[in-house]
Design a protein around this motif. Structure first.
Motif, PDB file in Angstrom:
ATOM      1  N   VAL A   1       0.856  -1.183   0.000  1.00 54.75           N
ATOM      2  CA  VAL A   1       0.000   0.000   0.000  1.00 54.75           C
ATOM      3  C   VAL A   1       0.897   1.240   0.000  1.00 54.75           C
ATOM      4  O   VAL A   1       1.967   1.241   0.605  1.00 54.75           O
TER       5      VAL A   1
ATOM      6  N   GLU B   1       2.489   4.496   1.024  1.00 51.05           N
ATOM      7  CA  GLU B   1       2.632   5.160   2.315  1.00 51.05           C
ATOM      8  C   GLU B   1       1.868   6.477   2.278  1.00 51.05           C
ATOM      9  O   GLU B   1       1.902   7.201   1.284  1.00 51.05           O
TER      10      GLU B   1
ATOM     11  N   GLU C   1      -3.705   6.635   4.469  1.00 53.93           N
ATOM     12  CA  GLU C   1      -4.109   6.273   5.833  1.00 53.93           C
ATOM     13  C   GLU C   1      -5.428   5.503   5.870  1.00 53.93           C
ATOM     14  O   GLU C   1      -5.625   4.642   6.729  1.00 53.93           O
TER      15      GLU C   1
ATOM     16  N   ILE D   1      -4.512   1.906   4.972  1.00 55.69           N
ATOM     17  CA  ILE D   1      -3.707   1.324   6.049  1.00 55.69           C
ATOM     18  C   ILE D   1      -4.592   0.990   7.239  1.00 55.69           C
ATOM     19  O   ILE D   1      -4.490  -0.098   7.817  1.00 55.69           O
TER      20      ILE D   1
ATOM     21  N   TYR E   1      -6.719  -2.154   6.454  1.00 60.11           N
ATOM     22  CA  TYR E   1      -5.970  -3.409   6.540  1.00 60.11           C
ATOM     23  C   TYR E   1      -5.591  -3.737   7.983  1.00 60.11           C
ATOM     24  O   TYR E   1      -5.648  -4.897   8.391  1.00 60.11           O
ATOM     25  N   ARG E   2      -5.226  -2.731   8.770  1.00 59.33           N
ATOM     26  CA  ARG E   2      -4.927  -2.992  10.194  1.00 59.33           C
ATOM     27  C   ARG E   2      -6.160  -3.547  10.912  1.00 59.33           C
ATOM     28  O   ARG E   2      -6.060  -4.465  11.712  1.00 59.33           O
TER      29      ARG E   2
ATOM     30  N   VAL F   1       2.264  -3.757   9.483  1.00 58.12           N
ATOM     31  CA  VAL F   1       3.350  -3.309   8.627  1.00 58.12           C
ATOM     32  C   VAL F   1       4.558  -4.203   8.875  1.00 58.12           C
ATOM     33  O   VAL F   1       5.002  -4.365  10.008  1.00 58.12           O
TER      34      VAL F   1
ATOM     35  N   ARG G   1       8.979  -1.233   5.052  1.00 62.22           N
ATOM     36  CA  ARG G   1       8.768   0.031   4.346  1.00 62.22           C
ATOM     37  C   ARG G   1       9.690   0.035   3.137  1.00 62.22           C
ATOM     38  O   ARG G   1      10.862  -0.281   3.248  1.00 62.22           O
TER      39      ARG G   1
ATOM     40  N   SER H   1       6.221   2.962  -0.111  1.00 60.31           N
ATOM     41  CA  SER H   1       5.097   2.071   0.177  1.00 60.31           C
ATOM     42  C   SER H   1       5.382   1.217   1.393  1.00 60.31           C
ATOM     43  O   SER H   1       6.517   1.139   1.875  1.00 60.31           O
ATOM     44  N   LEU H   2       4.334   0.603   1.878  1.00 58.28           N
ATOM     45  CA  LEU H   2       4.424  -0.301   3.019  1.00 58.28           C
ATOM     46  C   LEU H   2       4.015  -1.696   2.570  1.00 58.28           C
ATOM     47  O   LEU H   2       3.044  -1.858   1.828  1.00 58.28           O
TER      48      LEU H   2
ATOM     49  N   MET I   1       2.393  -4.882   4.025  1.00 53.57           N
ATOM     50  CA  MET I   1       1.607  -5.285   5.199  1.00 53.57           C
ATOM     51  C   MET I   1       1.361  -6.786   5.096  1.00 53.57           C
ATOM     52  O   MET I   1       1.109  -7.308   4.012  1.00 53.57           O
TER      53      MET I   1
END
Length: 70
Positions: free
Chosen positions: A27, A29, A32, A35, A38-39, A45, A48, A60-61, A63
């Motif tokens: 995803v 970065e 939000e 993110i 998904y969290r 995460v 990075r 990007s991150l 996850m």
């Protein structure tokens, strides 16, 4: 917003990958909203990536979520 389509799609992807230990996604970065979504669904995460290696030249991150073993 809020139709439940994203949750339905995520559940379909998770079901299609049953039996593997984990699943990962990338995803951008700063996205939000994604993110947080998904969290909320168990992703954390794991890595990075700087812009040079991220999606479309953006940082990007990665996850990851562990999946239950059948």
């Amino acid at each position: 917003f809020g139709s439940g389509l994203a949750v339905d799609l995520l559940h379909a992807v998770l079901a299609a990958h049953a039996g593997i230990p984990s699943i990962a996604l990338e995803v951008i970065e700063g996205n939000e909203r994604a993110i947080a979504f998904y969290r909320k669904h168990g992703f954390e995460v794991a890595e990075r990536r700087p812009a040079a290696h991220g999606v479309g030249g953006h940082a990007s991150l990665i996850m990851r979520r562990m999946l239950p073993m059948a």
